[in-house]
Scaffold this motif. Sequence first.
Motif, mmCIF file in Angstrom:
data_model
loop_
_atom_site.group_PDB
_atom_site.id
_atom_site.type_symbol
_atom_site.label_atom_id
_atom_site.label_comp_id
_atom_site.label_asym_id
_atom_site.label_seq_id
_atom_site.Cartn_x
_atom_site.Cartn_y
_atom_site.Cartn_z
ATOM 1 N N GLU B 52 0.811 -1.213 0.000
ATOM 2 C CA GLU B 52 0.000 0.000 0.000
ATOM 3 C C GLU B 52 0.847 1.268 0.000
ATOM 4 O O GLU B 52 0.315 2.372 -0.133
ATOM 5 C CB GLU B 52 -0.945 0.003 1.204
ATOM 6 C CG GLU B 52 -0.272 0.160 2.553
ATOM 7 C CD GLU B 52 0.278 -1.140 3.092
ATOM 8 O OE1 GLU B 52 0.230 -2.165 2.374
ATOM 9 O OE2 GLU B 52 0.785 -1.128 4.228
ATOM 10 N N ARG B 69 -3.420 2.951 -3.444
ATOM 11 C CA ARG B 69 -3.543 1.493 -3.370
ATOM 12 C C ARG B 69 -3.774 1.151 -1.902
ATOM 13 O O ARG B 69 -2.937 0.592 -1.231
ATOM 14 C CB ARG B 69 -2.257 0.843 -3.895
ATOM 15 C CG ARG B 69 -2.376 -0.650 -4.195
ATOM 16 C CD ARG B 69 -1.028 -1.243 -4.559
ATOM 17 N NE ARG B 69 -1.161 -2.639 -4.938
ATOM 18 C CZ ARG B 69 -0.148 -3.493 -4.970
ATOM 19 N NH1 ARG B 69 1.084 -3.095 -4.663
ATOM 20 N NH2 ARG B 69 -0.352 -4.750 -5.325
ATOM 21 N N GLU B 71 -5.337 -0.892 0.102
ATOM 22 C CA GLU B 71 -5.268 -2.187 0.768
ATOM 23 C C GLU B 71 -4.187 -3.072 0.164
ATOM 24 O O GLU B 71 -4.160 -4.279 0.416
ATOM 25 C CB GLU B 71 -6.638 -2.872 0.714
ATOM 26 C CG GLU B 71 -7.699 -2.101 1.478
ATOM 27 C CD GLU B 71 -9.076 -2.731 1.373
ATOM 28 O OE1 GLU B 71 -9.213 -3.771 0.693
ATOM 29 O OE2 GLU B 71 -10.010 -2.177 1.964
ATOM 30 N N GLY B 72 -3.320 -2.460 -0.626
ATOM 31 C CA GLY B 72 -2.200 -3.220 -1.171
ATOM 32 C C GLY B 72 -2.551 -4.153 -2.309
ATOM 33 O O GLY B 72 -1.738 -5.002 -2.681
#
Lengths: 111, 114
Positions: B52, B69, B71-72
């Motif tokens: 993230e 991003r 939540e990765g």
Amino acid sequence: QKEVEQDPGPLSVPEGAIVSLNCTYSNSAFQYFMWYRQYSRKGPELLMYTYSSGNKEDGRFTAQVDKSSKYISLFIRDSQPSDSATYLCAMKGNYGQNFVFGPGTRLSVLP
Amino acid sequence: GAGVSQSPRYKVAKRGQDVALRCDPISGHVSLFWYQQALGQGPEFLTYFQNEAQLDKSGLPSDRFFAERPEGSVSTLKIQRTQQEDSAVYLCASSLATVTDTQYFGPGTRLTVL
């Protein structure tokens, strides 16, 4: 002068010919070298990935890196009409996050 | 999924509109990259995420461009107040772990700003 240069083409060859695609670069720190193939309206797909100097062969494809001349090549043997695409070289040094791409060479293999 | 997916595939915006472009990377891929590809040119780096964390945003052309991003996994590239010069294909790529791992590209989103 751009960091990575490629002849934009178009390069037209007959089916079965040997194709030579080349890139020159200015940054001597580049160590990682890639060749991508990009069909029209598609994302690039990796063909070859080499580290530092030397040759690498995979099927009909051979990648060469000459760091002393800052010059890399991709050879395609027995070219096919399905090889018609844009070929992009990309390279990166040991530091930093991103690969630097050349502008691409458009290849057309005629049946 | 089998590969990197992007949506929408095509986007037409009027000058001044905001747009949001989505990228779904390959499951489990840690690194995610955004590139801008102008007609007849190679991809130009915009920004890079590791999970993230946005580790490099040096390629973003102006503060109208923003990427996240949270939540990765899925990433969104947002462009505010679009200009005609923003017209390009926006490519997303993901790689398994490090920046030198093979990057797998999505099909891109073609943005046209009228």
